[in-house]
Design a protein around this motif. Structure first.
Motif, short mmCIF file in Angstrom:
data_model
loop_
_atom_site.label_atom_id
_atom_site.label_comp_id
_atom_site.label_asym_id
_atom_site.label_seq_id
_atom_site.Cartn_x
_atom_site.Cartn_y
_atom_site.Cartn_z
N ASN A 1 60.11 13.32 68.79
CA ASN A 1 60.87 14.44 69.33
C ASN A 1 61.40 14.09 70.73
O ASN A 1 60.76 13.36 71.49
CB ASN A 1 60.10 15.75 69.31
CG ASN A 1 58.74 15.71 69.98
OD1 ASN A 1 58.10 14.68 70.06
ND2 ASN A 1 58.29 16.86 70.45
N CYS B 1 63.95 17.14 66.87
CA CYS B 1 62.63 16.91 66.26
C CYS B 1 62.46 15.43 65.88
O CYS B 1 63.44 14.70 65.66
CB CYS B 1 62.47 17.75 65.01
SG CYS B 1 62.27 19.51 65.31
N VAL C 1 51.23 20.21 61.42
CA VAL C 1 52.56 19.96 61.99
C VAL C 1 53.53 19.73 60.83
O VAL C 1 53.93 18.61 60.52
CB VAL C 1 52.55 18.77 62.96
CG1 VAL C 1 53.91 18.63 63.65
CG2 VAL C 1 51.47 18.96 64.01
N THR C 2 53.85 20.83 60.20
CA THR C 2 54.81 20.77 59.09
C THR C 2 56.22 20.76 59.66
O THR C 2 56.48 21.34 60.72
CB THR C 2 54.64 21.98 58.16
OG1 THR C 2 54.46 23.15 58.96
CG2 THR C 2 53.44 21.82 57.26
N CYS D 1 59.90 21.69 60.64
CA CYS D 1 60.56 22.98 60.83
C CYS D 1 61.60 23.18 59.71
O CYS D 1 61.90 22.26 58.94
CB CYS D 1 61.23 23.04 62.20
SG CYS D 1 62.77 22.10 62.33
N1 THU Z 1 58.58 19.30 66.51
C1 THU Z 1 58.91 18.18 65.79
O1 THU Z 1 59.44 17.21 66.36
N2 THU Z 1 58.65 18.15 64.48
C2 THU Z 1 57.96 19.11 63.80
O2 THU Z 1 57.70 18.96 62.61
C3 THU Z 1 57.53 20.33 64.50
C4 THU Z 1 58.00 20.46 65.91
C5 THU Z 1 58.83 19.30 67.96
C6 THU Z 1 59.96 20.12 68.44
C7 THU Z 1 59.56 20.36 69.89
O3 THU Z 1 59.96 19.25 70.67
C8 THU Z 1 58.06 20.40 69.84
O4 THU Z 1 57.68 19.79 68.63
C9 THU Z 1 57.47 21.80 69.90
O5 THU Z 1 58.03 22.61 68.96
#
Ligand code: THU
Length: 132
Positions: A42, A53, A83-84, A86
């Motif tokens: 991310n 993400c 951590v599924t 989004c």
């Molecule tokens: N995030 C991801 O990179 N992938 C996921 O599957 C869930 C959330 C990141 C977005 C943001 O930078 C941080 O996690 C918090 O939401």
């Protein structure tokens, strides 16, 4: 059975995450139709909605490398919960994955907490074939 190099790539990518605002580091990796693995982390932004993400980075890396099909995916993050991906990232994975695509949700060490299929995470989805 989750692919170990795939998960290792996601763990390594997480260590590069740029998340100064949420402090929530995420790594992701996808394996393409040739077996090549592509990773992403991310990347947050002071203009918060512009952050991206880990899954988006991994998908972009795959496309840049010429991959066009995701055959397995992994996401790595810390914390109690899963951590599924989004909603937006589920759709990004859908573009290159079939309904049975395995998506492994792992802790920060790479231990698989739960594996899902794409269909489970994004049922009745809209994809490229809907435009054919
Ligand atoms: N995030 C991801 O990179 N992938 C996921 O599957 C869930 C959330 C990141 C977005 C943001 O930078 C941080 O996690 C918090 O939401």
């Amino acid at each position: 059975m989750a692919d170990k190099p795939l998960i290792a790539a996601a763990v390594a990518a997480r260590s590069k995450a740029y998340a100064p605002y949420s402090r929530f580091l995420v790594g992701a990796a996808v394996k393409d139709e040739t077996g090549a693995i592509h990773a992403g982390c991310n990347v947050e932004n002071a203009a918060y909605p512009q952050g991206t993400c880990a899954e988006a980075g991994a998908v972009a890396a795959m496309v840049l490398a010429g991959g066009r099909k995701i055959v397995e995916a992994a996401v790595v993050g810390a914390g109690e919960g899963l951590v599924t991906p989004c909603g937006g990232c589920r759709q990004k994975l859908r573009e290159f994955g079939s309904p049975g695509l395995a998506i492994h949700v792992c802790d920060e060490t790479g231990m698989v907490k739960k594996s899902f299929t794409l269909e489970e995470l994004l049922p009745s989805s809209f994809g490229p074939e809907n435009l054919a």
